[in-house]
Design a protein around this motif. Structure first.
Motif, mmCIF file in Angstrom:
data_model
loop_
_atom_site.group_PDB
_atom_site.id
_atom_site.type_symbol
_atom_site.label_atom_id
_atom_site.label_comp_id
_atom_site.label_asym_id
_atom_site.label_seq_id
_atom_site.Cartn_x
_atom_site.Cartn_y
_atom_site.Cartn_z
ATOM 1 N N GLN A 124 -4.408 -4.919 12.706
ATOM 2 C CA GLN A 124 -3.282 -4.097 13.531
ATOM 3 C C GLN A 124 -3.249 -2.978 12.115
ATOM 4 O O GLN A 124 -2.804 -2.268 11.519
ATOM 5 N N ALA A 125 -3.017 -3.575 10.573
ATOM 6 C CA ALA A 125 -2.300 -3.339 9.957
ATOM 7 C C ALA A 125 -3.823 -2.223 9.447
ATOM 8 O O ALA A 125 -3.094 -1.408 9.079
ATOM 9 N N ARG A 126 -4.856 -3.072 9.378
ATOM 10 C CA ARG A 126 -5.894 -1.921 8.453
ATOM 11 C C ARG A 126 -5.583 -0.888 9.719
ATOM 12 O O ARG A 126 -6.395 0.691 8.987
ATOM 13 N N LYS A 127 -5.831 -0.396 10.692
ATOM 14 C CA LYS A 127 -5.444 0.506 11.675
ATOM 15 C C LYS A 127 -4.611 1.224 11.558
ATOM 16 O O LYS A 127 -4.464 2.489 11.336
ATOM 17 N N TYR A 128 -2.928 0.762 11.431
ATOM 18 C CA TYR A 128 -2.168 1.622 11.288
ATOM 19 C C TYR A 128 -2.147 2.229 9.677
ATOM 20 O O TYR A 128 -1.831 3.463 9.747
ATOM 21 N N LEU A 129 -3.195 1.635 8.670
ATOM 22 C CA LEU A 129 -3.112 2.244 7.406
ATOM 23 C C LEU A 129 -4.132 3.046 7.635
ATOM 24 O O LEU A 129 -3.722 4.299 7.028
ATOM 25 N N LYS A 130 -5.139 3.262 8.237
ATOM 26 C CA LYS A 130 -6.111 4.146 8.579
ATOM 27 C C LYS A 130 -5.380 5.164 8.976
ATOM 28 O O LYS A 130 -5.660 6.179 8.384
ATOM 29 N N LYS B 110 -2.060 6.239 9.125
ATOM 30 C CA LYS B 110 -1.229 7.147 7.710
ATOM 31 C C LYS B 110 -1.979 7.372 6.630
ATOM 32 O O LYS B 110 -1.985 8.072 5.693
ATOM 33 N N GLY B 111 -3.019 7.536 6.754
ATOM 34 C CA GLY B 111 -4.266 7.888 5.229
ATOM 35 C C GLY B 111 -4.272 6.237 4.155
ATOM 36 O O GLY B 111 -4.668 7.649 2.920
ATOM 37 N N MET B 112 -4.203 5.537 4.562
ATOM 38 C CA MET B 112 -3.588 4.841 3.542
ATOM 39 C C MET B 112 -4.522 3.719 3.642
ATOM 40 O O MET B 112 -4.592 2.546 4.590
ATOM 41 N N GLU B 113 -6.282 2.877 2.732
ATOM 42 C CA GLU B 113 -6.879 2.281 3.051
ATOM 43 C C GLU B 113 -6.631 1.427 1.584
ATOM 44 O O GLU B 113 -6.346 1.663 0.776
ATOM 45 N N VAL C 59 0.435 -1.345 0.210
ATOM 46 C CA VAL C 59 -0.095 -0.098 0.087
ATOM 47 C C VAL C 59 0.800 1.126 -0.059
ATOM 48 O O VAL C 59 0.299 2.856 -0.839
ATOM 49 N N LYS C 60 2.125 1.828 0.745
ATOM 50 C CA LYS C 60 2.390 2.193 0.858
ATOM 51 C C LYS C 60 3.159 2.830 -0.456
ATOM 52 O O LYS C 60 3.448 3.552 -0.781
ATOM 53 N N PHE C 61 3.960 1.449 -1.287
ATOM 54 C CA PHE C 61 4.243 1.775 -2.157
ATOM 55 C C PHE C 61 3.777 2.335 -3.128
ATOM 56 O O PHE C 61 4.183 3.247 -4.232
ATOM 57 N N ARG C 62 2.286 1.814 -3.792
ATOM 58 C CA ARG C 62 1.155 2.446 -4.364
ATOM 59 C C ARG C 62 1.313 3.621 -3.906
ATOM 60 O O ARG C 62 1.132 4.714 -5.194
ATOM 61 N N GLN C 63 0.821 3.956 -2.437
ATOM 62 C CA GLN C 63 0.901 5.531 -2.583
ATOM 63 C C GLN C 63 2.186 6.485 -3.198
ATOM 64 O O GLN C 63 1.425 7.292 -3.273
ATOM 65 N N LEU C 64 3.264 5.884 -2.923
ATOM 66 C CA LEU C 64 4.900 6.355 -3.389
ATOM 67 C C LEU C 64 4.899 6.582 -4.531
ATOM 68 O O LEU C 64 5.136 7.589 -5.127
ATOM 69 N N GLN D 114 2.917 -0.371 15.947
ATOM 70 C CA GLN D 114 3.122 1.011 15.126
ATOM 71 C C GLN D 114 4.732 1.520 14.360
ATOM 72 O O GLN D 114 4.849 1.505 13.189
ATOM 73 N N GLU D 115 5.845 0.722 14.889
ATOM 74 C CA GLU D 115 7.263 0.892 14.879
ATOM 75 C C GLU D 115 7.964 0.018 13.453
ATOM 76 O O GLU D 115 8.872 0.515 12.780
ATOM 77 N N VAL D 116 7.040 -1.540 13.533
ATOM 78 C CA VAL D 116 7.246 -1.708 12.448
ATOM 79 C C VAL D 116 6.653 -1.520 11.240
ATOM 80 O O VAL D 116 7.097 -1.264 9.889
ATOM 81 N N GLY D 117 5.224 -0.473 11.251
ATOM 82 C CA GLY D 117 4.682 -0.175 10.158
ATOM 83 C C GLY D 117 5.976 1.356 9.938
ATOM 84 O O GLY D 117 5.410 1.364 8.759
ATOM 85 N N ASP D 118 6.413 2.098 10.680
ATOM 86 C CA ASP D 118 6.613 2.781 9.989
ATOM 87 C C ASP D 118 8.052 2.575 10.655
ATOM 88 O O ASP D 118 8.567 3.035 9.346
#
Length: 168
Positions: free
Chosen positions: A53-59, A61-64, A20-25, A132-136
């Motif tokens: 946890q993934a869904r919460k993290y993405l949300k 950061k404004g990424m879903e 998801v992050k790479f698509r955003q980038l 959170q740390e891993v996602g970041d």
């Protein structure tokens, strides 16, 4: 059209965040061309949604992306990918052993992003780090290594095209 595959263990947190992050980038950088970005797991059970946890993290950061479902790494997935980015050295090694024909496509996330070689560990396996740390960590690596990943994927795509269309 470069094809990029992110790999972790069960394809429900780390590789999902990376996908998801790479698509955003790609969108933010207005990267030319059509890209295919996906994810899979070395031990994934097909069809499961990302972890809460993934869904919460993405949300946060404004990424879903609710459409992602887990899938296991297969020979076909690796054959279609130009570049495969794994989270740990053990995953790189496991992919090289199980799929030797794709060994040259597989790299470690920290290494391709120009960092010291280290594993992006699973918070389920290492209780000393938070989700959170891993996602970041994944998002920071991808942001810093975006250009290198794009370059390597494009080069790999060109090599694959040259192999399939040899000059007469």
């Amino acid at each position: 059209m470069p094809t990029l595959l992110f790999v972790c263990s069960v394809n429900r947190f780390r590789s999902v965040i990376a996908e998801v992050k790479f698509r955003q980038l790609l969108s933010v950088h207005q990267t030319p061309g059509s890209w295919t970005v996906g994810s899979a797991g070395t031990w994934a059970m097909a069809g499961l949604t990302p972890t809460p946890q993934a869904r919460k993290y993405l949300k946060s950061k404004g990424m879903e992306d609710c459409s992602i479902r887990s899938r296991e790494v297969t020979r076909e997935l690796l054959e279609t990918a130009n570049l495969v980015v794994a989270m740990t050295r053990d995953q790189v090694e496991a992919l090289a052993i199980e799929f030797p024909q794709s060994k040259k496509k597989v790299c470690l996330l920290s290494q391709i992003c120009g960092q010291a070689i280290f594993d992006v560990t699973d918070p389920v396996e290492n209780r000393e780090i938070t989700w959170q740390e891993v996602g970041d960590e994944i998002c920071t690596l991808l942001a810093g290594g975006f250009d290198q990943i794009c370059r390597k994927a494009i080069q790999a795509e060109k090599r694959a095209l040259n192999k399939s269309n040899p000059k007469s």
